[in-house]
Design a protein around this motif. Sequence first.
Motif, PDB file in Angstrom:
ATOM      1  N   GLY A  78       0.820  -0.992  -0.596  1.00  0.00           N
ATOM      2  CA  GLY A  78      -0.183   0.137   0.224  1.00  0.00           C
ATOM      3  C   GLY A  78       0.689   0.849   0.525  1.00  0.00           C
ATOM      4  N   ASP A  79       2.142   0.768  -0.399  1.00  0.00           N
ATOM      5  CA  ASP A  79       2.842   2.538  -0.294  1.00  0.00           C
ATOM      6  C   ASP A  79       3.245   3.319  -1.626  1.00  0.00           C
ATOM      7  OD1 ASP A  79       4.550   0.588  -0.865  1.00  0.00           O
ATOM      8  OD2 ASP A  79       6.063   0.899   0.471  1.00  0.00           O
ATOM      9  N   GLY A  80       2.212   2.450  -2.786  1.00  0.00           N
ATOM     10  CA  GLY A  80       2.661   3.260  -4.257  1.00  0.00           C
ATOM     11  C   GLY A  80       4.048   2.262  -5.530  1.00  0.00           C
ATOM     12  N   SER A  81       3.715   3.055  -6.240  1.00  0.00           N
ATOM     13  CA  SER A  81       4.891   2.010  -7.156  1.00  0.00           C
ATOM     14  C   SER A  81       6.863   2.638  -6.678  1.00  0.00           C
ATOM     15  CB  SER A  81       4.394   1.856  -8.089  1.00  0.00           C
ATOM     16  OG  SER A  81       4.063   3.302  -8.951  1.00  0.00           O
ATOM     17  N   VAL A 270      -7.314   7.383   2.936  1.00  0.00           N
ATOM     18  CA  VAL A 270      -6.195   8.055   3.349  1.00  0.00           C
ATOM     19  C   VAL A 270      -5.978   6.552   4.429  1.00  0.00           C
ATOM     20  CG1 VAL A 270      -4.173   8.624   4.185  1.00  0.00           C
ATOM     21  CG2 VAL A 270      -5.441   9.709   2.526  1.00  0.00           C
ATOM     22  N   LEU A 271      -7.014   6.517   5.622  1.00  0.00           N
ATOM     23  CA  LEU A 271      -6.174   5.468   5.989  1.00  0.00           C
ATOM     24  C   LEU A 271      -6.616   4.506   5.633  1.00  0.00           C
ATOM     25  CD1 LEU A 271      -8.378   7.990   9.165  1.00  0.00           C
ATOM     26  CD2 LEU A 271      -6.156   7.170   8.998  1.00  0.00           C
ATOM     27  N   ARG A 272      -7.375   4.085   5.000  1.00  0.00           N
ATOM     28  CA  ARG A 272      -7.749   2.748   4.366  1.00  0.00           C
ATOM     29  C   ARG A 272      -6.845   1.858   3.149  1.00  0.00           C
ATOM     30  NH1 ARG A 272     -10.693  -0.626   7.148  1.00  0.00           N
ATOM     31  NH2 ARG A 272     -12.855  -0.024   7.552  1.00  0.00           N
ATOM     32  N   GLY A 273      -5.801   3.444   2.982  1.00  0.00           N
ATOM     33  CA  GLY A 273      -4.608   3.322   1.564  1.00  0.00           C
ATOM     34  C   GLY A 273      -4.466   3.711   0.841  1.00  0.00           C
ATOM     35  N   VAL A 274      -6.004   4.630   0.634  1.00  0.00           N
ATOM     36  CA  VAL A 274      -5.752   5.353  -1.101  1.00  0.00           C
ATOM     37  C   VAL A 274      -5.500   6.397  -1.015  1.00  0.00           C
ATOM     38  CG1 VAL A 274      -7.543   5.622  -3.193  1.00  0.00           C
ATOM     39  CG2 VAL A 274      -8.048   3.415  -1.556  1.00  0.00           C
ATOM     40  N   ASP A 302     -18.666   3.795  -9.440  1.00  0.00           N
ATOM     41  CA  ASP A 302     -19.686   4.737  -9.706  1.00  0.00           C
ATOM     42  C   ASP A 302     -18.884   5.908  -9.141  1.00  0.00           C
ATOM     43  OD1 ASP A 302     -20.261   4.885  -7.098  1.00  0.00           O
ATOM     44  OD2 ASP A 302     -22.494   4.868  -7.449  1.00  0.00           O
ATOM     45  N   GLY A 303     -17.798   6.622  -8.130  1.00  0.00           N
ATOM     46  CA  GLY A 303     -17.203   7.568  -7.701  1.00  0.00           C
ATOM     47  C   GLY A 303     -18.451   8.022  -6.292  1.00  0.00           C
ATOM     48  N   ILE A 304     -19.307   7.636  -6.425  1.00  0.00           N
ATOM     49  CA  ILE A 304     -19.557   8.231  -5.407  1.00  0.00           C
ATOM     50  C   ILE A 304     -20.376   7.585  -4.083  1.00  0.00           C
ATOM     51  CG2 ILE A 304     -22.167   8.922  -4.796  1.00  0.00           C
ATOM     52  CD1 ILE A 304     -22.663   8.943  -7.396  1.00  0.00           C
ATOM     53  N   ILE A 305     -19.919   8.559  -2.629  1.00  0.00           N
ATOM     54  CA  ILE A 305     -19.564   8.237  -1.929  1.00  0.00           C
ATOM     55  C   ILE A 305     -21.490   7.660  -1.223  1.00  0.00           C
ATOM     56  CG2 ILE A 305     -18.638   7.908   1.117  1.00  0.00           C
ATOM     57  CD1 ILE A 305     -15.939   9.160  -0.363  1.00  0.00           C
ATOM     58  N   GLY A 306     -21.736   6.698  -0.852  1.00  0.00           N
ATOM     59  CA  GLY A 306     -22.829   6.350  -0.400  1.00  0.00           C
ATOM     60  C   GLY A 306     -23.439   5.588   0.460  1.00  0.00           C
ATOM     61  N   PRO A 307     -24.076   5.083   0.771  1.00  0.00           N
ATOM     62  CA  PRO A 307     -24.162   4.455   2.570  1.00  0.00           C
ATOM     63  C   PRO A 307     -22.916   3.025   2.001  1.00  0.00           C
ATOM     64  CG  PRO A 307     -26.196   4.829   1.286  1.00  0.00           C
ATOM     65  CD  PRO A 307     -25.389   5.208   0.258  1.00  0.00           C
ATOM     66  N   GLN A 308     -23.175   2.790   1.158  1.00  0.00           N
ATOM     67  CA  GLN A 308     -22.643   1.568   0.843  1.00  0.00           C
ATOM     68  C   GLN A 308     -21.244   1.717   1.371  1.00  0.00           C
ATOM     69  OE1 GLN A 308     -23.776  -1.979   1.727  1.00  0.00           O
ATOM     70  NE2 GLN A 308     -24.758  -0.741   1.953  1.00  0.00           N
ATOM     71  N   THR A 309     -20.033   2.559   0.596  1.00  0.00           N
ATOM     72  CA  THR A 309     -19.020   2.962   0.569  1.00  0.00           C
ATOM     73  C   THR A 309     -18.387   3.169   2.377  1.00  0.00           C
ATOM     74  OG1 THR A 309     -18.773   3.369  -1.538  1.00  0.00           O
ATOM     75  CG2 THR A 309     -17.679   4.320  -1.139  1.00  0.00           C
ATOM     76  N   TRP A 310     -19.361   4.842   2.587  1.00  0.00           N
ATOM     77  CA  TRP A 310     -18.834   5.117   3.635  1.00  0.00           C
ATOM     78  C   TRP A 310     -19.070   3.582   4.535  1.00  0.00           C
ATOM     79  CZ3 TRP A 310     -16.748   9.571   4.683  1.00  0.00           C
ATOM     80  CH2 TRP A 310     -17.149  10.170   4.100  1.00  0.00           C
ATOM     81  N   LYS A 311     -19.888   2.467   4.578  1.00  0.00           N
ATOM     82  CA  LYS A 311     -19.789   1.926   5.508  1.00  0.00           C
ATOM     83  C   LYS A 311     -18.792   1.156   5.658  1.00  0.00           C
ATOM     84  CE  LYS A 311     -22.244  -2.267   7.146  1.00  0.00           C
ATOM     85  NZ  LYS A 311     -22.674  -3.612   6.170  1.00  0.00           N
ATOM     86  N   ALA A 312     -17.975   1.136   4.712  1.00  0.00           N
ATOM     87  CA  ALA A 312     -16.556   0.035   3.553  1.00  0.00           C
ATOM     88  C   ALA A 312     -15.890   0.535   4.002  1.00  0.00           C
ATOM     89  CB  ALA A 312     -16.227  -0.136   2.585  1.00  0.00           C
ATOM     90  N   LEU A 313     -15.920   2.516   3.825  1.00  0.00           N
ATOM     91  CA  LEU A 313     -14.590   3.233   3.895  1.00  0.00           C
ATOM     92  C   LEU A 313     -14.317   2.910   6.384  1.00  0.00           C
ATOM     93  CD1 LEU A 313     -14.819   5.790   2.547  1.00  0.00           C
ATOM     94  CD2 LEU A 313     -12.917   4.957   2.341  1.00  0.00           C
ATOM     95  N   VAL A 314     -16.056   3.662   6.571  1.00  0.00           N
ATOM     96  CA  VAL A 314     -15.479   3.769   8.667  1.00  0.00           C
ATOM     97  C   VAL A 314     -16.257   2.327   8.933  1.00  0.00           C
ATOM     98  CG1 VAL A 314     -14.868   6.259   8.101  1.00  0.00           C
ATOM     99  CG2 VAL A 314     -17.243   5.654   8.052  1.00  0.00           C
ATOM    100  N   GLY A 315     -17.203   1.623   8.414  1.00  0.00           N
ATOM    101  CA  GLY A 315     -18.288   0.825   9.233  1.00  0.00           C
ATOM    102  C   GLY A 315     -17.454  -0.354  10.355  1.00  0.00           C
TER     103      GLY A 315
END
Length: 315
Positions: A78-81, A270-274, A302-315
């Motif tokens: 997770g530290d790039g190329s 960033v906290l998830r390594g992106v 889709d590039g939109i941070i909806g409920p499922q993406t938020w859950k994966a990020l911080v849930g």
Amino acid sequence: MGIKVKKDFVSKSKYSIKCPNTMSAKYITFHNTANDASAQSEINYMKNNNNEVSYHYAVDDKQVIQGIPENRNAWHCGDGSGVNSGNRTSIGVEVCYSKSGGARYKAAEKLAIKFIAQLLHKKGWGINRVKKHQEWSGKYCPHRVLDEGRWNEVKQAIANELASLKGGKAEAVKKETKSSTSGSKGNANVREAQAFLNSRNYPRKAKFTKLIVDGYTGPKSLNAALRILQYYGGTDIDGIWGPKTQKATKVLSVHSYSKWWTHLAQSALVLRGVYVSIDGVYGSGTKAGVIKFQKSKKLIPDGIIGPQTWKALVG
């Protein structure tokens, strides 16, 4: 008799995705998986998807399976190329059954310790060549070992196994303390995200103590992001992703909220390594980061941070 390794390599047609660069390895990186899958399942998953996620070895309680040749890089740190990154200089070893622990995990870790010692012996390396994932990108990994406070113990066990193979005295492992894994030694992107989470008045209202800005991702940082999300979503601030939190985020989109909301989304990525810029602007770089994260979690990209993406990020 050495540990036998089953070779089950990713197709060369996927080298451009999984291992595009030649590599002369300098280190071995120790990982814990985030699930309870077997080594074969881990290798099959890596081989069959088209994500830039890869590792050289998976180890469970029964076997070691190699999925990528050691002379190719893999995307596991997770530290790039960059040429000096963990991705480009280290052999990734995933220890299976890490999510739940128990007897199977203990057996997998024991086998991984012996296998890593065997690799070190084969290459003529010392214990200083072994690193945990956290040392490269700040990600809280190997999470089970870190949760149990056993990294020094695990590393010493590898050193002991190496000594038995060499027929000599085990090298004493330098003990790592909190002071040796803080400050500038952590990842700069993670430090920036932690500083943002500490930077406003709302952390106190969101019921969490300020974070140590050490550049290492752990559960406290992610939980802080969740509590801030709950605070501004107008729901219970309990640090738990539940129905009320999901309902509160259904009407929210990063495109329709203020700069702080985008800051929060960028920090969570960033906290998830992106690693995206934490600038409060939802531009092409942030959208690309969101899509990359969504693909890694098998969500609609889709590039939109909806409920499922938020859950994966911080849930």
